[in-house]
Design a protein around this motif. Sequence first.
Motif, PDB file in Angstrom:
ATOM      1  N   ARG A  38      -8.954  23.163  -3.304  1.00  0.00           N
ATOM      2  CA  ARG A  38      -9.226  23.399  -4.162  1.00  0.00           C
ATOM      3  C   ARG A  38      -7.848  24.390  -5.121  1.00  0.00           C
ATOM      4  O   ARG A  38      -9.090  25.769  -4.641  1.00  0.00           O
ATOM      5  N   TYR A  39      -7.057  24.319  -5.500  1.00  0.00           N
ATOM      6  CA  TYR A  39      -5.900  25.451  -5.802  1.00  0.00           C
ATOM      7  C   TYR A  39      -6.473  26.363  -6.807  1.00  0.00           C
ATOM      8  O   TYR A  39      -6.611  27.209  -6.856  1.00  0.00           O
ATOM      9  N   GLU A  40      -6.944  25.951  -7.449  1.00  0.00           N
ATOM     10  CA  GLU A  40      -7.680  26.959  -9.022  1.00  0.00           C
ATOM     11  C   GLU A  40      -8.831  27.471  -8.662  1.00  0.00           C
ATOM     12  O   GLU A  40      -8.591  28.583  -9.244  1.00  0.00           O
ATOM     13  N   GLU A  41      -9.947  26.510  -8.007  1.00  0.00           N
ATOM     14  CA  GLU A  41     -10.672  27.583  -7.599  1.00  0.00           C
ATOM     15  C   GLU A  41     -10.005  29.212  -6.436  1.00  0.00           C
ATOM     16  O   GLU A  41     -10.972  29.597  -6.722  1.00  0.00           O
ATOM     17  N   SER A  42      -9.160  28.175  -5.434  1.00  0.00           N
ATOM     18  CA  SER A  42      -8.723  29.097  -4.695  1.00  0.00           C
ATOM     19  C   SER A  42      -8.246  30.155  -5.467  1.00  0.00           C
ATOM     20  O   SER A  42      -8.358  31.724  -5.639  1.00  0.00           O
ATOM     21  N   ASN A  78      -7.447  18.617   3.827  1.00  0.00           N
ATOM     22  CA  ASN A  78      -6.474  19.579   2.720  1.00  0.00           C
ATOM     23  C   ASN A  78      -5.810  17.708   1.755  1.00  0.00           C
ATOM     24  O   ASN A  78      -4.991  17.243   2.186  1.00  0.00           O
ATOM     25  N   HIS A  96      -8.199  23.844   1.943  1.00  0.00           N
ATOM     26  CA  HIS A  96      -8.763  22.764   1.335  1.00  0.00           C
ATOM     27  C   HIS A  96      -8.614  21.752   0.312  1.00  0.00           C
ATOM     28  O   HIS A  96      -8.969  20.939  -0.419  1.00  0.00           O
ATOM     29  N   HIS A 117     -11.061  27.332  -0.127  1.00  0.00           N
ATOM     30  CA  HIS A 117     -10.196  26.242  -0.821  1.00  0.00           C
ATOM     31  C   HIS A 117      -8.990  26.361  -1.247  1.00  0.00           C
ATOM     32  O   HIS A 117      -9.170  24.860  -0.833  1.00  0.00           O
ATOM     33  N   GLN A 118      -7.345  26.926  -0.952  1.00  0.00           N
ATOM     34  CA  GLN A 118      -6.574  27.020  -0.808  1.00  0.00           C
ATOM     35  C   GLN A 118      -6.138  25.955   0.092  1.00  0.00           C
ATOM     36  O   GLN A 118      -6.142  24.952  -0.056  1.00  0.00           O
ATOM     37  N   GLN A 139      -5.121  17.882  -1.146  1.00  0.00           N
ATOM     38  CA  GLN A 139      -4.018  18.111  -1.890  1.00  0.00           C
ATOM     39  C   GLN A 139      -2.658  18.354  -1.399  1.00  0.00           C
ATOM     40  O   GLN A 139      -1.521  19.584  -1.681  1.00  0.00           O
TER      41      GLN A 139
END
Length: 983
Positions: A56-60, A261, A54, A51-52, A263
Amino acid sequence: MSDTPLSMCRIPFFAWMLLFWVTVHPGLLQAASEKPDTADVKDLLKTAYEHQQHGRYEESREVYDQAAKQLEQLTPQNAEQSLKLQRSLIELDRLTGKSGEAITRLEVSLKQSPDLPILYAVGAQLYYETGDYDKANEYVTRALALNSDQPLAHLVQAHLLTDAGKIDEANEGYRWFVRYYNRAQPEDAETLLLIGKGATQYARWNSVSQIFTFVINTVCPDVIKADPLAWQASYLSGSILQEKYNRPQAADEFTAALKINPQAADVYVALAFSSIEGHEFDQAAKMIERALEINPQSLDALLTRCDLELINGQYQQALKTAQSAAALNARSQFVLARLAACFLLLDGVPDRESLAELFTVSDDSEPQPTSSRFTKLTTALLKQNPKPGYFLYELAQLMEMKRRFMFAEFAYLKTISLMPQLSGPKSSLGMLYMQMGKTELAQQTLDEAFKSDPYHVRVSNMRKVLGVLESYGAIITDHFVIRYDSKADAILGQYMADYLEEIYPELATQFSYEPPGKTQFEIYHDAKGLGAHQWFSARMIGLPWIQTIGASTGAVVALTSPTAMKEPFNWASVLKHELVHVFTLQQTKYKIPHWFTEALAVRSEGSARPQRFNQLLVERVPKGEIYSLDELDGVFVRPKSSDNWSFAYCQSLMCADFMVEEFGKDALKKLLTSYQNQRSTDEAITECFQITPEDFEQRYHTYLKKITASLKGYQPESTRSFKELQQEYEADKQNLTLAGEYAVNLLQRRKKQEARELAQSVLSKDPAQPQAALTIARLELLSEDLPAALAILQPALKTKTDNAEVLELAGKILLKQKQYPEALAIFESAHKKYPYQTEWLQGLAVIYRHLKEDQNQKETLLKLVHLDPSDVDSMQELMYLYQNEGDLKETLHWGQAALQIDVLDPETHECLAETALKLKQPELAIREYRVLLQLDEKNTEARYQLANALFESGKKQEAETEVERLLKQNPDHAAGRVLKEKL
């Protein structure tokens, strides 16, 4: 004995007991399944990491929290997984701009695990990035004491040594990565990335170009091989390529990083930087905002935003942004360079002697209370870092961008003396010398820079430019050096030299100023497989494309040769325009805003407002789409479109015209003097015109509206789409104007039958409806039925329509039918209605020529060339008209004007030579005949006239040479033989 169920199933006794208890106590099985093991946590950490990476920081973060809860339940604790979790959360905090939380988390981890070198290394990185260099140094020391091969600690240590001015030690620090890679051959992605960063820095400092290639082609691919999610590898290779101005490949790498990523804030900052270099400033602003949305504490994003604000002349806003960056890291040389640039641009630039004194102060020197903000900042920095090479290099680039060349040169030279291992300052200094016209110094400096960094595209291109310049000829006059392709532009170069000397006294008087030294003009032609405009662009920016055909740095002027262009242009106007920039920029020490130097330059050309300017005024002023003076400078450097760019020029010119009309003939000179005295625009307006800037803008806008109201015949382009027009028509089919407009649009989309039917329907109700008539007339012209087309237009003509398209089409049909008297009525009427449009004058010139009305033709052509200073055909017609009248001075004038567009036209040179002889100007005649023979050496009549003119001027030896050539070409040339006997 028969088999029992137990013997058949062969289930041990303890298994039956377990089954019993599960049946009786189902909650027991649930509790047992929820007890975590290391495999569960490992899977969670892997998922969170995915997740991180990619973005997807909140999911991570949510999955990391789950992993943390499960780790708490493990007995004993898994130290490896705990460390991995804490490091991942710290990195997640860094990526999302939560440096405070990251440091807090780190300190908690260190209390729990005080002997882990990696945690001290991470701590050193965090404290370094927030400007706490003392703490960073402490943690580096502890990390290396625990593990002398800790890569992150080595990298931070090298950075700290750099910022302390301990350059030799820092260099050894970066060299460690090369040696460590060769010794340890690491394969994990994290270590390889750190090696890539450290090794490239060593390569930069020591001109080891093969390391760049190795990092891009080996290290970064190995990172991806070890960790396919490591977007940082593509970002690293893209950054190296970007640094070398290899934008296409850099863009590919950044795209690859964002695919993993989307983001990645660092990548958006890099893209913003690329956009700035490509002058795509709106795109850069979007990229910066995107980066700051992801990471509000992205130092690089803030610094890039500051750069963009400096480019736009928003110095106070840039200072605020730099101060925001300083709140994140007050020790960064890059932050301090932005603060210093803002101070210099707001407070003024010290002279060279003051700068030299500032950089030779002793360690115990203290700035005076009255010292400038720049002096105080620099003095404080030098105490901490006696060799602030990056500070000076960044500051030099920013000041060069704002054309503060003296300061930039000093800073580049100082950087080179303090940190000679940096190749960037050498490259930039060489480019600066090109901007300053110091080509010999540029050659030497760029050669040295190329040895240090042979992958630098702009340096390579500029050295090629110097190679071309070396083959060029030079014409040296009292005030100029003209460099030109001696084969292709031998004629052009001499005419340009003469013209520049001709206008120099006028400009010196106008501005009450003379530039020191000789101004260099460089005229670029096709060479070595590249076009003239490519060479010109490379000369100005080191890259193959620039929007204009001429440009001035204030010290040197370059332009694309008109003889290499498909479309002719008035090179004399371009030369004068650019020379005005030389005067105004140097006179004000580059403090003059972009819009005002352009206003003065365009106004100096002496022509009418270009047609495109008028069209843009009509389109934009009624809608209130007018740039403020503060906005104008930004539009010049970051136009969203060519129309915006043109309108910036238009508004600048109109502002100058407004000042003259409103405040008198000396208004422009007063304002220029204020800028010379280093006033800001607001201060200059108040000082010169005794009104507030707000009142000035209001009165200026009123002036624009007045001028726009006088521009008849320019139709603003419709902003409606075809679909919107169709919907309006369907809703109101009885509206004949709307129906006519719809018919025109149908024809434009080649819906001929539908357009014809609708237009005929409209004309049946109103035969004079102009757009419907235009539609049918154009359809008739497709079959070349001119009478039918004209007949359709007649009802509209009889109503004396104001529709310019109807008048133009009818006039063209009449011209094609050679009905000149009838056409004359239309074109004269249209010209009276629309005096600023050239098409009516062009038609009138044709009509008067055929009607042999020389006086009217001459007056029409004079108006035409005023409106269009590149109309060489009209200038040549004027030349011949005056020649027929016997007005030799006007013949000479218009012939020379025609050469300022087409210097290689033989007929013009021949006419000028003949006219010069009649005016008893033999030297001019000789020159023109020589040029004519350069263009056509077989022209025996021209050679005879040259020989005769030389003879009449007493130049018998030269005359004899030409006669010999003449008779060799044509032994029977009677006049030539007679002339030979005289010799």
